[in-house]
Write an enzyme that holds these catalytic residues in place. Structure first.
Site, PDB file in Angstrom:
ATOM      1  N   TYR A  12       0.657  -1.263  -0.094  1.00 39.20           N
ATOM      2  CA  TYR A  12      -0.135   0.017  -0.110  1.00 39.20           C
ATOM      3  C   TYR A  12       0.867   1.566  -0.188  1.00 39.20           C
ATOM      4  O   TYR A  12       1.977   1.353   0.764  1.00 39.20           O
ATOM      5  CB  TYR A  12      -0.444   0.451   1.427  1.00 39.20           C
ATOM      6  N   LYS A  23       8.697   7.340  -3.829  1.00 37.95           N
ATOM      7  CA  LYS A  23       9.405   6.336  -3.923  1.00 37.95           C
ATOM      8  C   LYS A  23       9.259   5.148  -4.061  1.00 37.95           C
ATOM      9  O   LYS A  23       9.673   4.195  -4.463  1.00 37.95           O
ATOM     10  CB  LYS A  23       9.138   5.985  -2.230  1.00 37.95           C
ATOM     11  N   GLU A 140     -13.614  -8.670   5.383  1.00 40.70           N
ATOM     12  CA  GLU A 140     -13.145  -8.246   6.463  1.00 40.70           C
ATOM     13  C   GLU A 140     -14.302  -7.967   7.640  1.00 40.70           C
ATOM     14  O   GLU A 140     -14.513  -7.091   8.742  1.00 40.70           O
ATOM     15  CB  GLU A 140     -13.120  -6.114   6.712  1.00 40.70           C
ATOM     16  N   ASP A 167      -9.633  -4.504  10.260  1.00 44.05           N
ATOM     17  CA  ASP A 167     -11.034  -4.508  10.310  1.00 44.05           C
ATOM     18  C   ASP A 167     -11.593  -5.733  11.190  1.00 44.05           C
ATOM     19  O   ASP A 167     -12.836  -5.546  11.847  1.00 44.05           O
ATOM     20  CB  ASP A 167     -11.701  -3.876   9.135  1.00 44.05           C
ATOM     21  N   HIS A 238       4.820  -0.900   3.940  1.00 37.36           N
ATOM     22  CA  HIS A 238       6.758  -0.375   4.143  1.00 37.36           C
ATOM     23  C   HIS A 238       7.475  -0.550   3.290  1.00 37.36           C
ATOM     24  O   HIS A 238       7.997  -2.335   3.243  1.00 37.36           O
ATOM     25  CB  HIS A 238       7.152  -0.847   5.097  1.00 37.36           C
ATOM     26  N   ASP A 285       2.997 -39.148  -7.811  1.00 35.93           N
ATOM     27  CA  ASP A 285       1.915 -39.750  -8.534  1.00 35.93           C
ATOM     28  C   ASP A 285       0.888 -38.593  -9.252  1.00 35.93           C
ATOM     29  O   ASP A 285       1.793 -37.801  -8.644  1.00 35.93           O
ATOM     30  CB  ASP A 285       0.990 -40.949  -7.855  1.00 35.93           C
TER      31      ASP A 285
END
Ligand code: COA
Ligand code: MG
Length: 319
Positions: A12, A23, A140, A167, A238, A285
Site C-alpha cells: 500500500y 518513492k 473484513e 477491521d 512499508h 503420483d
C-alpha cells in the site's frame, strides 16, 4: 494474452503522500495498491485522487508488475468519485475494493467499469493492450466471510481475495495476538474460497511491524505461516518489507529443483507406463506431479531460468 498474475507482495502507498508516491516508482514489487481509503483522511481524498490519476498517466516503470488502486468502500459515499477520477488514467491494472460485504458491492464496481471502460470490458475486444481491469476484494467482516460464495461468483473480473485483519477484529470484537490463532478460521476460509473459485490470489493480513531486525523477523514468521495455510501473497505497508515477503512467497531454490526433477522423471515414467513411481525414496503420483508442474510454472513467472534447470536435470530418471 494478458500477463500472468503473480502477487507475492501487495504494497500500500497512501495516495495523499507525494513523497511515498515518488518513492514507490523505484521499487521492485509485484503489486502496488495506491490507497484512497484508510491511509487518506476525508479532507485529502480529492487531492489523493488527482495525484493517482497523474501518476497512472505516467509511463510505466519496470520494477512494478501491477498498478492497482484501492478505492473507498462502496457504501462510503466516496467510491463513485474515486472511480470516476482514477479510471481516466490509462495505466491502471486492478482495483482493490475494501469492505466487500456482499455480491452487490462488486456488482456496483463491475457496472461502473463496464460503462466507463467499454474498450476493456467488451467481450469481443480483450486484446493484450487493454486487458480487463482486475478486481481484488478485501474481506473484513463476519458478513463477508459467511457470504464468500456469492462474493466469489459476483463478477468475472474477480482476481483475488484479501484478508483484512484489523477491521475483521473490530467487527468480531477480538484482539489480535502474535499467534494469529483467532484468525485461523477466517484465513483458511478465504484461501479455500480462492481455490474453489479459481481465483489466482489469496492475500494474507498486513504485518504491522516493519522496523529493524525484529520487525523483519516477525514479518518472516507471518509469511511462512501464511504460505503454510495456502496464501500466495501478503499485504505490506512499508518498502522494507518487500524483499522478505517476495522471497518467502517466491519459488524456493530447493523446491524448484525438486519440482523440475519430478517433471523430467515423470515424462520418462509415463512413457514406461508407470503412474506411481519413486524419487528420493518417496512415492510420486498424479497429485504430486501436478504440484511439481505448478511450482515450475510459478518459478518461470517469477523469473527463474527454468530452461537452465531443465538442462541440468535432463538425465533424471524415476527410481
Ligand atoms: N510506500 C512508499 N514509500 C514509503 C512507504 C510506502 N508504503 N512507507 C514509507 N515510505 C518511505 C518514506 O516516505 C521514507 O522515505 P524518505 O526516506 O525519502 O523520507 C522511507 O520510505 C522510510 O520510511 P520510514 O521513515 O521508515 O517510515 P515513515 O515513518 O515515513 O512511514 C508509515 C511509516 C507506516 C506511516 C508508512 O510506511 C505508511 O504510510 N505506510 C502505508 C500505510 C497504509 O497505506 N495503510 C493502509 C493500508 S493497511
Ligand atoms: Mg480495512
Amino acid at each position: 494474452m494478458a500477463a500472468p498474475i503473480i502477487r507475492r507482495a501487495l504494497l500500500y502507498v497512501p495516495g495523499s503522500s507525494s513523497r511515498m508516491l515518488e518513492k514507490s516508482r523505484a521499487l521492485n514489487v509485484d503489486t502496488i495498491a495506491y490507497d484512497l481509503e484508510d491511509s487518506v483522511t476525508p479532507g485529502k481524498k480529492a487531492e489523493a485522487r488527482s495525484n493517482l490519476r497523474k501518476l497512472l498517466e505516467q509511463p510505466r516503470v519496470k520494477g512494478i508488475r501491477e498498478q492497482a488502486v484501492r478505492i473507498n468502500s462502496v457504501d462510503s459515499g466516496y467510491a463513485l468519485d474515486d472511480l470516476t477520477e482514477v479510471l481516466k488514467a490509462p495505466n491502471i491494472d486492478a482495483l482493490v475494493i475494501p469492505k466487500v460485504n456482499s455480491a452487490s458491492d462488486l456488482h456496483f464496481v463491475t457496472d461502473v467499469i463496464r460503462h466507463t471502460l467499454p474498450h476493456r470490458h467488451s467481450s469481443n475486444d480483450q486484446s493484450a493492450a487493454h486487458p480487463p481491469l482486475r478486481l481484488i476484494a478485501l474481506i473484513e467482516s463476519a458478513k463477508a466471510l459467511i457470504d464468500l460464495q456469492s462474493i466469489c461468483r459476483a463478477t468475472p473480473y474477480l482476481s483475488g481475495l484479501i484478508f483484512a485483519a484489523e477491521d475483521f477484529a473490530l467487527d468480531l470484537s477480538i484482539t489480535r495476538t502474535p499467534s494469529l490463532r483467532e484468525f485461523l478460521y477466517a484465513r483458511s476460509a478465504i484461501v479455500t474460497a480462492c481455490r474453489a473459485f479459481n481465483l489466482p490470489s489469496a492475500i494474507d493480513l498486513v504485518c504491522t511491524a516493519y522496523k529493524g531486525e525484529q520487525g523483519l523477523q516477525t514479518l518472516n514468521e507471518e509469511c511462512v505461516d501464511g504460505k503454510r495455510l495456502g496464501f500466495n501473497g501478503k499485504q505490506l505497508i512499508h518498502p522494507s518489507q518487500v524483499e522478505v515477503c517476495q522471497e518467502v512467497y517466491g519459488p524456493q531454490t530447493d523446491e524448484t529443483e525438486w519440482a523440475m526433477r519430478v517433471v523430467i522423471a515423470n515424462e520418462k515414467a509415463e512413457k514406461a507406463g508407470r503412474g506411481a513411481w519413486t524419487l528420493d525414496g518417496k512415492m510420486i503420483d498424479r497429485p504430486v506431479v501436478g504440484k511439481a508442474e505448478a511450482l515450475v510454472k510459478k518459478a518461470e513467472l517469477c523469473g527463474v531460468d527454468v530452461g537452465a534447470l531443465k538442462d541440468r536435470w535432463s538425465t533424471q530418471e524415476p527410481e
